[in-house]
Write an enzyme that holds these catalytic residues in place. Sequence first.
Site, PDB file in Angstrom:
ATOM      1  N   HIS A  78       0.652  -1.402   0.148  1.00  0.00           N
ATOM      2  CA  HIS A  78       0.230  -0.257   0.253  1.00  0.00           C
ATOM      3  C   HIS A  78       1.139   1.677   0.194  1.00  0.00           C
ATOM      4  O   HIS A  78       0.537   2.363  -0.302  1.00  0.00           O
ATOM      5  CB  HIS A  78      -0.763  -0.199   1.377  1.00  0.00           C
ATOM      6  CG  HIS A  78      -2.111  -0.722   1.936  1.00  0.00           C
ATOM      7  ND1 HIS A  78      -1.811  -1.661   2.237  1.00  0.00           N
ATOM      8  CD2 HIS A  78      -2.729  -1.424   0.037  1.00  0.00           C
ATOM      9  CE1 HIS A  78      -3.304  -2.436   2.247  1.00  0.00           C
ATOM     10  NE2 HIS A  78      -3.969  -2.309   0.982  1.00  0.00           N
ATOM     11  N   LYS A  98     -18.439  -5.318   5.993  1.00  0.00           N
ATOM     12  CA  LYS A  98     -17.320  -6.162   6.496  1.00  0.00           C
ATOM     13  C   LYS A  98     -16.831  -6.247   7.653  1.00  0.00           C
ATOM     14  O   LYS A  98     -16.511  -4.940   8.462  1.00  0.00           O
ATOM     15  CB  LYS A  98     -16.305  -5.247   5.721  1.00  0.00           C
ATOM     16  CG  LYS A  98     -16.600  -5.744   4.248  1.00  0.00           C
ATOM     17  CD  LYS A  98     -15.308  -5.780   3.248  1.00  0.00           C
ATOM     18  CE  LYS A  98     -15.222  -5.363   1.955  1.00  0.00           C
ATOM     19  NZ  LYS A  98     -14.750  -5.222   0.929  1.00  0.00           N
ATOM     20  N   ARG A 107      -1.654  -6.213  -8.171  1.00  0.00           N
ATOM     21  CA  ARG A 107      -0.642  -6.748  -7.968  1.00  0.00           C
ATOM     22  C   ARG A 107      -0.301  -8.498  -9.206  1.00  0.00           C
ATOM     23  O   ARG A 107       0.045  -9.059  -9.301  1.00  0.00           O
ATOM     24  CB  ARG A 107      -0.723  -7.825  -6.849  1.00  0.00           C
ATOM     25  CG  ARG A 107      -0.418  -6.578  -5.364  1.00  0.00           C
ATOM     26  CD  ARG A 107      -0.978  -6.904  -4.827  1.00  0.00           C
ATOM     27  NE  ARG A 107      -2.576  -6.917  -4.468  1.00  0.00           N
ATOM     28  CZ  ARG A 107      -3.156  -8.000  -3.309  1.00  0.00           C
ATOM     29  NH1 ARG A 107      -2.458  -7.599  -2.135  1.00  0.00           N
ATOM     30  NH2 ARG A 107      -4.022  -7.911  -3.197  1.00  0.00           N
ATOM     31  N   SER A 111      -2.991  -7.867   3.062  1.00  0.00           N
ATOM     32  CA  SER A 111      -3.337  -7.730   4.258  1.00  0.00           C
ATOM     33  C   SER A 111      -3.789  -8.642   5.082  1.00  0.00           C
ATOM     34  O   SER A 111      -3.083  -9.026   6.292  1.00  0.00           O
ATOM     35  CB  SER A 111      -4.338  -6.263   4.631  1.00  0.00           C
ATOM     36  OG  SER A 111      -3.973  -4.919   3.810  1.00  0.00           O
TER      37      SER A 111
HETATM   38  O1  PNS Z   1      -8.583  -2.319  -0.184  1.00  0.00           O
HETATM   39  P1  PNS Z   1     -10.489  -2.856  -0.535  1.00  0.00           P
HETATM   40  O2  PNS Z   1     -10.577  -3.783   0.362  1.00  0.00           O
HETATM   41  O3  PNS Z   1      -9.625  -4.750  -2.044  1.00  0.00           O
HETATM   42  O4  PNS Z   1     -11.005  -1.789  -1.127  1.00  0.00           O
HETATM   43  C1  PNS Z   1     -12.122  -2.492  -1.266  1.00  0.00           C
HETATM   44  C2  PNS Z   1     -13.172  -0.815  -1.590  1.00  0.00           C
HETATM   45  C3  PNS Z   1     -12.782  -0.643  -0.404  1.00  0.00           C
HETATM   46  C4  PNS Z   1     -12.413  -0.169  -2.587  1.00  0.00           C
HETATM   47  C5  PNS Z   1     -14.242  -1.157  -1.861  1.00  0.00           C
HETATM   48  O5  PNS Z   1     -14.610  -2.667  -1.162  1.00  0.00           O
HETATM   49  C6  PNS Z   1     -15.058   0.234  -1.783  1.00  0.00           C
HETATM   50  O6  PNS Z   1     -15.099   0.474  -2.805  1.00  0.00           O
HETATM   51  N1  PNS Z   1     -16.060  -0.016  -0.845  1.00  0.00           N
HETATM   52  C7  PNS Z   1     -17.242   0.867  -1.226  1.00  0.00           C
HETATM   53  C8  PNS Z   1     -19.016   0.955  -1.680  1.00  0.00           C
HETATM   54  C9  PNS Z   1     -18.966   0.673  -3.346  1.00  0.00           C
HETATM   55  O7  PNS Z   1     -18.827   1.695  -3.751  1.00  0.00           O
HETATM   56  N2  PNS Z   1     -19.113  -0.088  -4.183  1.00  0.00           N
HETATM   57  C10 PNS Z   1     -19.621  -0.652  -5.450  1.00  0.00           C
HETATM   58  C11 PNS Z   1     -18.321  -0.392  -6.531  1.00  0.00           C
HETATM   59  S1  PNS Z   1     -17.435  -2.022  -5.538  1.00  0.00           S
END
Ligand code: PNS
Length: 162
Positions: free
Chosen positions: A17, A41, A92, A130
């Site tokens: 990150h 989550k 990645r 993570s």
């Molecule tokens: O690090 P991550 O867990 O891969 O990040 C995921 C994240 C936070 C980018 C994604 O879960 C997110 O955007 N959540 C907010 C809800 C949302 O907008 N959902 C619609 C698009 S997937």
Amino acid sequence: MNVVVYPGSFDPFTLGHLDILARSALLYDKVYVGVLNNSMKRHAFSPEERKIFVKAVCDSEGIQNVEVLAFDGLLVEFARTCGAKALIRGLRTASDFVYEAQMFAANRHLAPDIETVYLAANPALSFISSGLVREIGAFGGNIDGLVPDAIKNTIAERLLKR
Ligand code: PNS
């Protein structure tokens, strides 16, 4: 001003990150790190802890054009409140690509005006996640080289106590 949002769970923030964040901070005038605060989550670390980790790392690395905020709800709405026209995501592996393609489609459906920019992970760091840190840390393994030094001890202690 060219503003971008770097969103994620950051549970916890890793060296991978940090690599993406540091490179984004060179490309954009301002980077808003969006720390997901989503009750749907389950996270190992609270939103406040995860925010503190990112801030501590930015301070120790001298990265100044970053603001760290927690968000819930839709990412594209958060990006609008930040005044950002783009999102940054790190890539990645091929499995990341599959996940990211779906997220890109959803975000584009919701907000076609918000672009997503992908940075390829530093190959030396591309095995880090993570989840890997949480698993190694839970068994008392060495997380050196996986998370930034500035937050390493706090993360290790917290993961052992879970
Ligand atoms: O690090 P991550 O867990 O891969 O990040 C995921 C994240 C936070 C980018 C994604 O879960 C997110 O955007 N959540 C907010 C809800 C949302 O907008 N959902 C619609 C698009 S997937």
